[in-house]
Design an enzyme around this catalytic site. Structure first.
Site, PDB file in Angstrom:
ATOM      1  CG  ASP A  40      38.218  39.943  43.391  1.00  0.00           C
ATOM      2  OD1 ASP A  40      39.031  40.541  44.125  1.00  0.00           O
ATOM      3  OD2 ASP A  40      37.009  40.235  43.347  1.00  0.00           O
ATOM      4  CG  ASN A  88      43.629  47.487  41.349  1.00  0.00           C
ATOM      5  OD1 ASN A  88      43.920  46.532  40.637  1.00  0.00           O
ATOM      6  ND2 ASN A  88      42.481  47.529  42.032  1.00  0.00           N
TER       7      ASN A  88
END
Length: 261
Positions: A40, A88
């Site tokens: 991330d 996503n």
């Protein structure tokens, strides 16, 4: 237990002793058999530098390369990285297309080297929903490396922990429907053997960079007793020394799995 969890969340670096083996790890303490990482911070890394988000994703690939090779050298047999979640797809189409293109580039460029280093590539997720060119490259990588046994690299693509559990329940229900399994025979082991990670140990350690304090629908079943290590370092800046910090911290922890000692 609550106070211990809060301590793990707040204390990111414990300053463990750097004396020991060549890697700086404690020679007498065990390393995780299975390490999981939520990669991330790519977008923030790029934004902080006034760069397009693609630059952050490209920089993140360098971190992945370094961590994979470090884990292989250290003898950690399983590494799972969260590359693209089922959520996503909600990102801008241009970014999703960029991620898919970078994935194809990574697989084409890295597979021969990974193969030479004994890395077995395994994909977690609903891969049939990925673009066809991505599926083709992934199939090649899986086939090329399927007999390697130095380290298994699980790449979570179009992955969601809830989706994985749904797929597991569907598989179990199908067996019950076809009289291959009785409902009373279903237990925790039954569920584990129907997950994408069937046959692998659950993660011992989860690394979450970029200062986030959530698991983001990642390995919901498998993380039941996993140790967490959190850092503000963005993934593109994550390097071997940060991995060593996490492993040293892990070696200093006492894992009781619900028991007193």
């Amino acid at each position: 237990m609550v106070f211990r969890l809060l301590e793990q969340v707040r204390v990111l670096f414990r300053g463990a002793s750097r004396q020991g083996t060549r890697s700086g790890l404690s020679g007498g303490a065990s390393l995780p058999r299975h390490l999981a990482i939520i990669m991330d911070g790519n977008g923030r890394w790029a934004t902080n530098r006034g760069l397009p988000r693609e630059a952050g994703h490209r920089a993140g690939v360098e971190s992945l390369r370094e961590v994979v090779h470090a884990c292989a050298e250290l003898g950690i047999p399983y590494l799972t990285v969260y590359a693209f979640s089922t959520e996503n797809w909600k990102r801008p189409r241009s970014e999703v297309e960029t991620l898919m293109r970078l994935l194809v580039e990574y697989v084409r460029r890295e597979m021969e080297q990974l193969h030479r280093h004994g890395v077995r590539v395994h994909i977690l997720g609903r891969t049939t929903d990925l673009p066809l060119d991505v599926q083709v490259e992934l199939d090649k990588a899986v086939h090329l490396t399927m007999h390697n046994n130095r380290i298994t690299l699980n790449i979570a693509l179009n992955y969601g922990g809830r989706a994985e559990l749904v797929d597991a329940v569907r598989g179990i229900a199908s067996k019950v429907k076809n009289h291959l399994l009785q409902p009373e025979e279903i237990n925790a082991e039954t569920i584990a053997t129907h997950l994408y990670t069937a046959g692998q140990p659950d993660p011992d350690l989860l690394i979450r960079p970029a200062g986030e304090l959530r698991i983001s629908n990642f390995l919901l079943w498998q993380l039941a007793y996993t140790e967490f290590w959190l850092t503000d370092v963005l993934w593109p800046d994550f390097r071997r020394e940060h991995l060593m910090d996490a492993l040293r911290d892990y070696q200093n922890r006492e894992r009781r799995f619900g028991a007193l000692k």
